[in-house]
Write a protein that holds these residues in place. Structure first.
Motif, PDB file in Angstrom:
ATOM      1  N   MET A   1       1.077  -1.653   0.556  1.00 56.50           N
ATOM      2  CA  MET A   1       0.373  -0.137  -0.171  1.00 56.50           C
ATOM      3  C   MET A   1       0.726   1.432   0.410  1.00 56.50           C
ATOM      4  O   MET A   1       1.830   1.212   1.279  1.00 56.50           O
ATOM      5  CB  MET A   1      -1.250   0.065   1.522  1.00 56.50           C
ATOM      6  CG  MET A   1      -1.439  -1.061   1.227  1.00 56.50           C
ATOM      7  SD  MET A   1      -2.832  -1.359   2.044  1.00 56.50           S
ATOM      8  CE  MET A   1      -4.366  -2.219   1.392  1.00 56.50           C
ATOM      9  N   THR A   2       1.186   1.964  -1.000  1.00 57.24           N
ATOM     10  CA  THR A   2       1.782   3.233  -1.196  1.00 57.24           C
ATOM     11  C   THR A   2       1.308   4.537  -1.182  1.00 57.24           C
ATOM     12  O   THR A   2       1.963   5.549  -1.340  1.00 57.24           O
ATOM     13  CB  THR A   2       2.330   2.834  -2.516  1.00 57.24           C
ATOM     14  OG1 THR A   2       1.799   3.037  -3.412  1.00 57.24           O
ATOM     15  CG2 THR A   2       3.295   1.645  -2.016  1.00 57.24           C
ATOM     16  N   ASP A   3      -0.402   4.452  -1.881  1.00 57.07           N
ATOM     17  CA  ASP A   3      -0.699   5.909  -1.636  1.00 57.07           C
ATOM     18  C   ASP A   3      -2.213   5.702  -1.002  1.00 57.07           C
ATOM     19  O   ASP A   3      -3.444   6.430  -1.020  1.00 57.07           O
ATOM     20  CB  ASP A   3      -1.770   6.751  -4.144  1.00 57.07           C
ATOM     21  CG  ASP A   3      -1.947   6.826  -4.085  1.00 57.07           C
ATOM     22  OD1 ASP A   3      -1.391   8.005  -2.552  1.00 57.07           O
ATOM     23  OD2 ASP A   3      -2.384   6.765  -4.839  1.00 57.07           O
ATOM     24  N   LEU A   4      -1.841   5.864   0.299  1.00 54.20           N
ATOM     25  CA  LEU A   4      -3.165   6.108   1.046  1.00 54.20           C
ATOM     26  C   LEU A   4      -3.072   6.976   1.629  1.00 54.20           C
ATOM     27  O   LEU A   4      -2.579   7.709   1.471  1.00 54.20           O
ATOM     28  CB  LEU A   4      -2.902   5.172   2.728  1.00 54.20           C
ATOM     29  CG  LEU A   4      -2.730   3.906   2.606  1.00 54.20           C
ATOM     30  CD1 LEU A   4      -1.560   2.986   3.549  1.00 54.20           C
ATOM     31  CD2 LEU A   4      -3.801   3.149   2.398  1.00 54.20           C
ATOM     32  N   HIS A   5      -4.507   7.374   1.279  1.00 50.53           N
ATOM     33  CA  HIS A   5      -5.399   8.943   2.010  1.00 50.53           C
ATOM     34  C   HIS A   5      -6.636   8.523   2.106  1.00 50.53           C
ATOM     35  O   HIS A   5      -7.998   7.572   1.737  1.00 50.53           O
ATOM     36  CB  HIS A   5      -4.967   9.911   0.298  1.00 50.53           C
ATOM     37  CG  HIS A   5      -6.482   9.220  -0.580  1.00 50.53           C
ATOM     38  ND1 HIS A   5      -5.437   8.455  -1.425  1.00 50.53           N
ATOM     39  CD2 HIS A   5      -6.873   9.767  -1.048  1.00 50.53           C
ATOM     40  CE1 HIS A   5      -5.881   8.526  -2.154  1.00 50.53           C
ATOM     41  NE2 HIS A   5      -6.617   9.362  -2.597  1.00 50.53           N
ATOM     42  N   VAL A   6      -7.272   9.573   3.013  1.00 50.18           N
ATOM     43  CA  VAL A   6      -8.965   9.403   4.007  1.00 50.18           C
ATOM     44  C   VAL A   6      -9.278  10.138   2.783  1.00 50.18           C
ATOM     45  O   VAL A   6      -8.955  11.435   2.252  1.00 50.18           O
ATOM     46  CB  VAL A   6      -8.560  10.482   4.733  1.00 50.18           C
ATOM     47  CG1 VAL A   6      -9.839  10.133   5.869  1.00 50.18           C
ATOM     48  CG2 VAL A   6      -7.525   9.032   5.914  1.00 50.18           C
ATOM     49  N   GLU A   7     -10.841  10.055   2.451  1.00 50.35           N
ATOM     50  CA  GLU A   7     -11.761  10.767   1.499  1.00 50.35           C
ATOM     51  C   GLU A   7     -13.242  10.697   2.775  1.00 50.35           C
ATOM     52  O   GLU A   7     -13.288   9.958   3.246  1.00 50.35           O
ATOM     53  CB  GLU A   7     -11.871  10.195  -0.089  1.00 50.35           C
ATOM     54  CG  GLU A   7     -11.064  10.274  -0.432  1.00 50.35           C
ATOM     55  CD  GLU A   7     -11.034   9.760  -2.313  1.00 50.35           C
ATOM     56  OE1 GLU A   7     -12.697   9.255  -2.263  1.00 50.35           O
ATOM     57  OE2 GLU A   7     -10.283  10.014  -2.594  1.00 50.35           O
ATOM     58  N   GLU A   8     -14.109  11.585   2.027  1.00 52.23           N
ATOM     59  CA  GLU A   8     -14.900  11.631   2.931  1.00 52.23           C
ATOM     60  C   GLU A   8     -15.944  10.339   2.490  1.00 52.23           C
ATOM     61  O   GLU A   8     -15.898  10.964   0.857  1.00 52.23           O
ATOM     62  CB  GLU A   8     -16.085  12.626   2.998  1.00 52.23           C
ATOM     63  CG  GLU A   8     -15.249  13.856   4.082  1.00 52.23           C
ATOM     64  CD  GLU A   8     -16.145  15.214   4.202  1.00 52.23           C
ATOM     65  OE1 GLU A   8     -18.008  14.883   3.823  1.00 52.23           O
ATOM     66  OE2 GLU A   8     -15.840  16.306   4.096  1.00 52.23           O
ATOM     67  N   LEU A   9     -16.421   9.611   3.298  1.00 52.20           N
ATOM     68  CA  LEU A   9     -17.753   8.728   2.300  1.00 52.20           C
ATOM     69  C   LEU A   9     -18.572   9.422   1.568  1.00 52.20           C
ATOM     70  O   LEU A   9     -19.091  10.778   2.152  1.00 52.20           O
ATOM     71  CB  LEU A   9     -18.666   8.126   3.852  1.00 52.20           C
ATOM     72  CG  LEU A   9     -19.489   7.205   3.058  1.00 52.20           C
ATOM     73  CD1 LEU A   9     -18.728   5.665   2.886  1.00 52.20           C
ATOM     74  CD2 LEU A   9     -20.063   6.860   4.568  1.00 52.20           C
TER      75      LEU A   9
END
Length: 150
Positions: A1-9
């Motif tokens: 996993m190299t491009d982890l980011h968080v987004e709103e549902l």
């Protein structure tokens, strides 16, 4: 996993969040994701729901609750749900999700974050201990209350 980011549902990610799979035996520790999603309608000011993305793929769903006025101390800043897809478990997505909640808790002025979980083999206790939560109490239902300092 190299491009982890968080987004709103969002409408774009909700189907994938609802489709996350679990490892055998984990389902007894988790209510359906749609229960968590439905709760945001009740109080969007205190409910924080995000997906963890690896590139364009949803690999985890996390829900937290932030309410400084909640009468129950351990629910004022709390992780309510972490679902990591079975294929993504053990690769950092869960830790990444919890760190995002911790960052949000700090941003909102909290000094600790709680989690409540049912003890048992195959349950989430080992994960929460690995990311730094420590058991501090038991609630009225026999569930473990654990905390981490922010």
């Amino acid at each position: 996993m190299t491009d982890l980011h968080v987004e709103e549902l969002s409408a774009r990610t909700i189907v994938a969040a609802n489709s996350l799979t679990l490892k055998p035996g984990q389902e007894e520790f988790v209510s359906p994701t749609t229960y968590a999603v439905a709760m945001v309608v009740a109080d969007p000011q205190t409910t924080w729901q995000r997906v963890v993305m690896d590139g364009e793929e949803v690999v985890a769903f996390i829900r937290a609750h932030f309410d400084p006025d909640d009468p129950t101390d351990y629910l004022r800043a709390a992780v309510w749900r972490v679902n990591v897809d079975a294929d993504a478990q053990g690769r950092g997505a869960g830790r990444f999700a919890v760190e995002a909640v911790m960052e949000e808790g700090r941003r909102r002025g909290f000094d600790h974050l709680s989690v409540v979980y049912e003890p048992g083999e195959g349950g989430p206790e080992a994960f929460f201990r690995r990311v730094g939560f420590r058991p501090v109490d038991e609630n009225e239902y026999g569930e473990v209350v654990a905390e981490i300092s922010l």
